[in-house]
Design a protein around this motif. Sequence first.
Motif, PDB file in Angstrom:
ATOM      1  N   GLU A  36       0.834  -1.204   0.000  1.00  0.00           N
ATOM      2  CA  GLU A  36       0.000   0.000   0.000  1.00  0.00           C
ATOM      3  C   GLU A  36       0.869   1.254   0.000  1.00  0.00           C
ATOM      4  O   GLU A  36       1.974   1.257   0.525  1.00  0.00           O
ATOM      5  N   THR A  37       0.333   2.307  -0.586  1.00  0.00           N
ATOM      6  CA  THR A  37       0.961   3.624  -0.531  1.00  0.00           C
ATOM      7  C   THR A  37       0.097   4.492   0.356  1.00  0.00           C
ATOM      8  O   THR A  37      -1.108   4.589   0.147  1.00  0.00           O
ATOM      9  N   THR A  38       0.717   5.094   1.379  1.00  0.00           N
ATOM     10  CA  THR A  38      -0.034   5.926   2.319  1.00  0.00           C
ATOM     11  C   THR A  38       0.629   7.291   2.462  1.00  0.00           C
ATOM     12  O   THR A  38       1.844   7.414   2.352  1.00  0.00           O
ATOM     13  N   PRO A  39      -0.176   8.322   2.734  1.00  0.00           N
ATOM     14  CA  PRO A  39       0.388   9.654   2.951  1.00  0.00           C
ATOM     15  C   PRO A  39       0.812   9.840   4.403  1.00  0.00           C
ATOM     16  O   PRO A  39       0.170   9.339   5.319  1.00  0.00           O
ATOM     17  N   LEU A  40       1.915  10.548   4.584  1.00  0.00           N
ATOM     18  CA  LEU A  40       2.344  11.033   5.899  1.00  0.00           C
ATOM     19  C   LEU A  40       2.292  12.548   5.805  1.00  0.00           C
ATOM     20  O   LEU A  40       2.766  13.125   4.828  1.00  0.00           O
ATOM     21  N   ASP A  72      17.351   0.449   2.639  1.00  0.00           N
ATOM     22  CA  ASP A  72      17.300  -1.002   2.837  1.00  0.00           C
ATOM     23  C   ASP A  72      16.237  -1.666   1.958  1.00  0.00           C
ATOM     24  O   ASP A  72      16.125  -2.888   1.947  1.00  0.00           O
ATOM     25  N   GLY A  73      15.430  -0.867   1.249  1.00  0.00           N
ATOM     26  CA  GLY A  73      14.419  -1.411   0.355  1.00  0.00           C
ATOM     27  C   GLY A  73      13.114  -1.781   1.036  1.00  0.00           C
ATOM     28  O   GLY A  73      12.265  -2.430   0.441  1.00  0.00           O
ATOM     29  N   ASP A  74      12.915  -1.365   2.289  1.00  0.00           N
ATOM     30  CA  ASP A  74      11.691  -1.690   3.015  1.00  0.00           C
ATOM     31  C   ASP A  74      10.553  -0.737   2.704  1.00  0.00           C
ATOM     32  O   ASP A  74       9.385  -1.057   2.906  1.00  0.00           O
ATOM     33  N   LEU A  89       5.376   4.075  -0.200  1.00  0.00           N
ATOM     34  CA  LEU A  89       5.028   2.718  -0.587  1.00  0.00           C
ATOM     35  C   LEU A  89       5.736   1.783   0.392  1.00  0.00           C
ATOM     36  O   LEU A  89       6.966   1.815   0.501  1.00  0.00           O
ATOM     37  N   TRP A  90       4.965   0.982   1.111  1.00  0.00           N
ATOM     38  CA  TRP A  90       5.522   0.064   2.105  1.00  0.00           C
ATOM     39  C   TRP A  90       5.782  -1.281   1.437  1.00  0.00           C
ATOM     40  O   TRP A  90       4.862  -1.940   0.991  1.00  0.00           O
ATOM     41  N   LYS A  91       7.054  -1.692   1.388  1.00  0.00           N
ATOM     42  CA  LYS A  91       7.436  -2.893   0.646  1.00  0.00           C
ATOM     43  C   LYS A  91       7.583  -4.140   1.509  1.00  0.00           C
ATOM     44  O   LYS A  91       7.538  -5.246   0.982  1.00  0.00           O
TER      45      LYS A  91
END
Length: 162
Positions: A36-40, A72-74, A89-91
């Motif tokens: 998911e992609t979320t706004p901060l 780290d690609g996370d 985007l949370w990977k």
Amino acid sequence: MMRKRLYIERLVIAALLLLLLALAPAMAQTVVHKGETTPLTVEQNGYDSYTWELYNDSTVNFATAVGTAVTDGDAQFVGKIDSATVNVLWKEPGTYFFKVRALNASGCTMNLKIGIVKVLNSIPTAIVVADQAVCEGAKIELGVSFTGTAPWSFSYTDGTTI
């Protein structure tokens, strides 16, 4: 004078982050799913520049350490990364921390925000596929594809029974 202000600013950030970590179990966390992609967001309030950092390690000194979740690609910033709102985007699943610092044209800040994001595994989905047209009263073979992590379970009905 500048070094003293920077030192004081780092102490304030460190104190705020320690308080955040102490209160974290009682605080509401942002909960999202992998992929998911979320706004901060931080209140804009006339500031000129914003610096966002994402951390995947709660043991670092947030006041001095650079966030490593992106390298780290996370996680990945999507779009602009220097504004009051950023999209991430949370990977990978895990617990992440974010820090934003807003500066005005004079280099002063009165707008810091720190927070926690809990990323859960992807929400599993099922896709049903028919290889031919479905006609009333006809028998048909359906294929079901699952995403996410096994084991899966599902149930189905022909619409006449529950």
